[in-house]
Design a protein around this motif. Structure first.
Motif, mmCIF file in Angstrom:
data_model
loop_
_atom_site.group_PDB
_atom_site.id
_atom_site.type_symbol
_atom_site.label_atom_id
_atom_site.label_comp_id
_atom_site.label_asym_id
_atom_site.label_seq_id
_atom_site.Cartn_x
_atom_site.Cartn_y
_atom_site.Cartn_z
ATOM 1 N N LEU A 103 7.447 -46.502 -8.882
ATOM 2 C CA LEU A 103 6.747 -45.852 -7.772
ATOM 3 C C LEU A 103 7.515 -46.070 -6.471
ATOM 4 C CD1 LEU A 103 2.990 -46.544 -8.625
ATOM 5 C CD2 LEU A 103 4.275 -44.409 -8.870
ATOM 6 N N PHE A 104 8.613 -45.353 -6.348
ATOM 7 C CA PHE A 104 9.372 -45.345 -5.093
ATOM 8 C C PHE A 104 10.075 -44.013 -4.977
ATOM 9 C CE2 PHE A 104 12.277 -47.030 -8.248
ATOM 10 C CZ PHE A 104 13.526 -46.533 -7.912
ATOM 11 N N ASN A 105 10.748 -43.783 -3.871
ATOM 12 C CA ASN A 105 11.338 -42.488 -3.563
ATOM 13 C C ASN A 105 12.653 -42.298 -4.308
ATOM 14 O OD1 ASN A 105 12.247 -40.106 -2.431
ATOM 15 N ND2 ASN A 105 12.788 -41.011 -0.457
ATOM 16 N N PHE A 106 12.612 -41.558 -5.424
ATOM 17 C CA PHE A 106 13.859 -41.217 -6.106
ATOM 18 C C PHE A 106 13.661 -39.966 -6.961
ATOM 19 C CE2 PHE A 106 11.840 -43.499 -9.618
ATOM 20 C CZ PHE A 106 12.325 -42.865 -10.771
ATOM 21 N N PHE A 107 14.769 -39.271 -7.160
ATOM 22 C CA PHE A 107 14.851 -38.146 -8.082
ATOM 23 C C PHE A 107 16.003 -38.421 -9.037
ATOM 24 C CE2 PHE A 107 13.095 -36.473 -4.159
ATOM 25 C CZ PHE A 107 12.024 -35.712 -4.578
ATOM 26 N N SER A 108 15.959 -37.837 -10.230
ATOM 27 C CA SER A 108 17.041 -38.064 -11.185
ATOM 28 C C SER A 108 17.173 -36.865 -12.119
ATOM 29 C CB SER A 108 16.781 -39.331 -12.009
ATOM 30 O OG SER A 108 15.599 -39.196 -12.786
ATOM 31 N N GLY A 109 18.408 -36.657 -12.584
ATOM 32 C CA GLY A 109 18.662 -35.602 -13.568
ATOM 33 C C GLY A 109 18.182 -34.234 -13.129
ATOM 34 N N ASP A 110 17.424 -33.576 -13.994
ATOM 35 C CA ASP A 110 16.959 -32.211 -13.736
ATOM 36 C C ASP A 110 16.026 -32.097 -12.533
ATOM 37 O OD1 ASP A 110 18.230 -31.984 -16.186
ATOM 38 O OD2 ASP A 110 16.854 -30.456 -16.920
ATOM 39 N N ASP A 111 15.553 -33.208 -12.008
ATOM 40 C CA ASP A 111 14.716 -33.147 -10.801
ATOM 41 C C ASP A 111 15.430 -32.392 -9.687
ATOM 42 O OD1 ASP A 111 13.072 -34.778 -12.262
ATOM 43 O OD2 ASP A 111 13.473 -36.587 -11.103
ATOM 44 N N PHE A 112 16.756 -32.530 -9.619
ATOM 45 C CA PHE A 112 17.509 -31.886 -8.550
ATOM 46 C C PHE A 112 17.606 -30.378 -8.741
ATOM 47 C CE2 PHE A 112 18.888 -36.301 -8.332
ATOM 48 C CZ PHE A 112 18.763 -36.550 -6.972
ATOM 49 N N VAL A 113 17.493 -29.914 -9.995
ATOM 50 C CA VAL A 113 17.412 -28.467 -10.238
ATOM 51 C C VAL A 113 16.153 -27.916 -9.576
ATOM 52 C CG1 VAL A 113 17.189 -26.687 -12.013
ATOM 53 C CG2 VAL A 113 18.700 -28.658 -12.403
ATOM 54 N N HIS A 114 15.047 -28.644 -9.742
ATOM 55 C CA HIS A 114 13.791 -28.214 -9.136
ATOM 56 C C HIS A 114 13.859 -28.294 -7.610
ATOM 57 C CE1 HIS A 114 11.442 -27.864 -12.859
ATOM 58 N NE2 HIS A 114 12.154 -28.894 -13.290
ATOM 59 N N LEU A 115 14.487 -29.329 -7.078
ATOM 60 C CA LEU A 115 14.579 -29.452 -5.619
ATOM 61 C C LEU A 115 15.338 -28.274 -5.015
ATOM 62 C CD1 LEU A 115 15.253 -33.271 -5.067
ATOM 63 C CD2 LEU A 115 13.251 -31.976 -4.346
ATOM 64 N N THR A 116 16.421 -27.868 -5.693
ATOM 65 C CA THR A 116 17.180 -26.717 -5.197
ATOM 66 C C THR A 116 16.319 -25.463 -5.221
ATOM 67 O OG1 THR A 116 19.204 -27.709 -6.082
ATOM 68 C CG2 THR A 116 19.287 -25.380 -5.505
ATOM 69 N N TRP A 117 15.571 -25.284 -6.287
ATOM 70 C CA TRP A 117 14.687 -24.118 -6.400
ATOM 71 C C TRP A 117 13.557 -24.193 -5.384
ATOM 72 C CZ3 TRP A 117 9.487 -23.638 -7.710
ATOM 73 C CH2 TRP A 117 9.040 -22.337 -7.992
#
Length: 815
Positions: free
Chosen positions: A52-66
């Motif tokens: 439970l902290f601020n991070f993204f990983s892997g495919d999460d960044f695909v969603h962030l771009t979208w």
């Protein structure tokens, strides 16, 4: 035989004179139910605190771009309802509701990953609570409160729900933001099932409407929800109002209440066909194609084992105390369930229902069900763990009476509490992988931003050495595009590319010549795991030594070195060859070092090893074949996951190990050594080692503007551009008389690059009766839109392959 309260078709069947509403039942247990909810929430939050902290990983960044585009252009959100999810071409999924929740999180939390993780956890808790509610009203009707001996206890529902909340298999579905797909569909599916049970109990329209709504939400979340109508059917058959009727009557009457939901499912498939252009979709748009049945069955067996013993073996070994505790507890719980069935045979119907539910939950993922030792892929079994937890704790539902009752009840409590404690401990450890992945991901984002502050403009940048995952938790897979866009970075860049074995689609081998030719225009950086920095890397232009040497006979000693750790079974022969004898187990496998110290990895494309298998016992699969491991400046230690495998057969073998298409090798600086692992249960003589040039063993393929500064080896075929001319040449390959073009099935990649063996994922072959010339690739040669790989293979005049397959290129077919 005596028994206490049991979960039987009789005690849980619905009768008109004892019918109670679910609301009254829940009210009647208001204090205990709310305490149970509180316990589930508190325990779940406690074990998931590490992530439970601020991070993204892997495919999460695909969603962030979208997401950055979707909030500016809401039509992108609506598009998910009538086309492939996130406009996917390599995969076709229908999951529009997931994007709605992603957008909601982004509007609330923007780029703070903590909020996204809270949403994941909320859905996981919701699923746990719905499982508790289902089991609390499991057969449809509680025994009458007036009968003290039949008083329904909440102990079993709470135990099963807690085990589901703490089940160690779940981090990929809960701790990974993109993994929420499975947590969301499971929460809605369990809610729909609970509403269906209450509709059948009370026959009230509100419960029917809620069942339909939640089923629709589940179907809009993931395809797993197609299991709901058959789940309703088997519930009616085993535990419904007519579960005591004769088989034929029961089957007919069980199907009638579910008819509407089957029709509703048919409407969903029509919608799916309209949105995706197919009923199936997925990765390869096929229900039954399996490339390798042996690997498929092996993957299933291993997946089932990991389902029961979900321990991340990279974090905890088989002898770790927590592993042993879990194994003892899970086996003891299964034994208790068996004892309960023997003592109370009428409990068999709930047992068979749960078993059927468990099997049904795995049907939608049968083609891709595989759980690795590090729990990669475990999210596919998330839904199945709901009935699994109910099954494992079923023995806890039966309170013993009569002789030995106190001992048996105490044992039941002890086993269940041990199981829950073991689950919490193993889950806490499994979550450390995702915590580490989040910290590493944040470090890489920070260093990327620092790197680009020192780079002017947006030149071509290639990154290597970045971790795909850590202990099964994704870090950089499909992440670099999102990491290099605002707001993840201070400015957006579009020409940053990560290369590695985790990107099998990129035709790296095909691009090597253009990368070398444009070395001054391509910046290459290597991620170092020790300092967590990007360092510049140069391509070695001249080795300063003979590029394609060969060692044989007496010269073989100059390149082959015995591994000091495995000196046994190796003996030099008078003719200069090296004889090796392999034992029965992995520790007895002969290992030999090939000393290429100082050779630039960029220049070493193919390593040929000639050997003779003089004797062999057991099957070829049991003998393990030969493996080549590599160590260079980027990867200084040998690791089994970085290896090339070749099968061997009795007699003479020429093994050609293709290093050409491996970015971790080619961009790894200088070679330190290669390690050759020889077969088990065999006597092998090594005759020679050679480095081969690409021109001498593989055909070449080219087309205009296909280099690294151009299309990067991609051909785009569309209605506007329906054809592409390809140039080919295999005239330098000895023995080549003609060629064949190998074409993969849609959205599948070749198992290995430049392989000698035939591929198992081929869609078709296109033959050419010449060794050089041109061919026209047409869009109508491809059955559907998607991504394909093609490569050439040289054939002799008899049609047998010679050399190895050429470098592949990628065909993108647009609709």
């Amino acid at each position: 035989m005596q028994s206490g309260p049991t979960l039987t078709s009789d005690s849980l069947g619905t009768t008109s004179n004892t019918e109670q509403s679910s609301g009254k039942q829940l009210f009647g247990h208001s204090a205990s139910a709310w305490v149970a909810f509180g316990v589930i929430i508190a325990c779940t939050v406690a074990v998931y605190l590490p992530i439970l902290f601020n991070f993204f990983s892997g495919d999460d960044f695909v969603h962030l771009t979208w997401l950055t585009e979707a909030v500016k252009n809401p039509e992108l959100i609506w598009r998910n309802f009538h086309s492939s999810w996130l406009d996917g071409t390599t995969t076709r999924f229908y999951r529009p509701l997931i994007s709605v929740f992603m957008v909601t999180d982004y509007l609330l939390w923007h780029d703070n990953g903590l909020g996204f993780h809270i949403t994941n956890l909320a859905f996981h808790i919701a699923g746990s609570i719905f499982l508790f509610l289902i089991l609390s009203d499991f057969g449809g009707q509680r025994p009458e409160p007036a009968a003290p001996e039949a008083k329904c206890t909440l102990a079993w529902p709470l135990a099963a729900a807690l085990l589901f909340a703490l089940y160690p298999l779940h981090p990929e579905a809960v701790s990974w933001i993109t993994g929420r797909v499975d947590a969301i569909v499971t929460a809605f599916a369990l809610c729909s099932f609970w509403c269906y049970i209450n509709w059948r109990k009370q026959n009230k329209a509100v419960w029917f409407v809620l069942t339909v709504i939640t089923m629709a939400l589940a179907l809009l979340s993931k395809e797993m929800a197609v299991t709901l109508p058959p789940l309703f059917l088997i519930w009616e058959f085993f535990l419904g109002k007519n579960s005591g009727a004769p088989l034929v009557v029961r089957s007919v009457k069980a199907s009638l209440p579910t008819t509407f939901f089957w029709l509703f499912l048919a409407v969903y498939f029509v919608l799916r066909r309209f949105a995706l252009g197919t009923f199936v979709g997925g990765y390869d748009d096929s229900l039954f194609f399996v490339a390798n049945w042996r690997l498929f069955l092996g993957g299933w067996l291993h997946g089932l084992r990991m389902l029961l013993v979900p321990v991340n073996q990279e974090l905890m070994g088989a002898h770790h105390p927590l592993t042993k505790l879990w194994e003892i507890a899970i086996v003891s719980s299964i034994i208790l369930t068996g004892v309960s069935l023997v003592r109370t045979r009428r409990q068999s119907l709930p047992f068979f229902f749960i078993i059927s539910w468990l099997a049904l939950s795995l049907v939608p993922v049968y083609k891709i069900f595989a759980v690795a030792d590090d729990l990669e892929g475990s999210r596919l079994a998330y839904l199945a763990t709901a009935p699994l937890c109910a099954l494992v704790t079923l023995g806890f539902a039966d309170s013993a009476r009569g002789r030995g009752a106190k001992v048996l009840n105490a044992l039941s409590w002890c086993v269940t509490l041990t199981l829950l404690a073991g689950a919490a401990g193993v889950l806490w450890n499994n979550n450390q992988a995702w915590r580490q992945a989040g910290l590493e991901s944040n470090l890489i984002r920070t260093e990327l931003d620092t790197l680009y502050r020192s780079i002017e403009g947006d030149p071509q940048v290639m990154l290597t050495g970045l971790p795909d995952n850590v202990h099964g938790a994704y870090i950089c897979r499909n992440a670099i595009v999102g990491m290099t866009h605002q707001p993840q970075m201070s400015r957006t860049v579009n020409n940053c590319l990560m290369v590695g074995q985790i990107e099998p689609i990129l035709p790296f081998g095909y691009l090597k010549e253009s990368i070398e030719k444009n070395n001054d225009k391509v910046k290459i950086f290597r991620w170092t795991n020790d300092s967590h920095k990007f360092i510049p890397t140069a391509i070695e232009q001249n080795a300063g030594t003979e590029l394609y040497p060969s060692w044989r006979a007496q010269n073989l000693k100059a390149v082959l070195k015995t591994d000091p750790a495995y000196p046994a079974g190796l003996k030099w022969q008078e003719d200069g060859s090296l004889k090796a004898s392999g034992g029965q187990g992995p520790k007895d496998r002969p290992q030999i070092l090939i000393d290429l110290n100082g050779f630039p990895c960029w220049k070493v494309d193919f390593v040929a090893v000639k050997l003779s298998v003089e004797s062999q016992s057991g099957s070829p699969e049991a003998n393990a074949g030969c493996d080549l491991l590599y160590a260079n400046d980027l990867n200084p230690a040998f690791e089994l996951r970085r290896r090339l495998h070749m099968p061997v057969s009795p007699g003479d073998n020429m093994l050609i190990f293709p290093l050409r298409g491996l970015p971790e090798w080619a961009l790894g600086g200088d070679c330190r050594a290669l390690k050759l692992l020889l077969p088990l249960r065999s006597t092998v003589s090594l005759k020679s080692v050679s480095l081969l040039s690409p021109e001498s063993i593989m055909p070449r393929l080219s087309f205009p503007n296909s280099g690294y500064l151009g299309s990067k080896g991609f051909v785009h075929l569309s209605p506007q551009s329906p054809a592409q001319e390809l140039k080919f040449d295999s005239s330098a390959v000895p023995g080549a008389a003609r060629l064949t073009l190998e074409l993969t099935r849609p959205n599948l990649t070749f198992e290995s690059q430049n392989s000698s063996a035939p591929s198992q994922v081929l869609l078709k072959r296109l033959d050419c009766n010449t060794t050089a010339g041109t061919m026209l690739l047409k869009r109508e040669q491809f059955p559907a839109a998607g991504i394909y790989e093609i490569r050439l293979r040289a054939l002799d005049r008899y049609g047998s392959p010679v050399g190895v397959a050429g470098d592949h290129i990628v065909i993108s077919v647009d609709s």
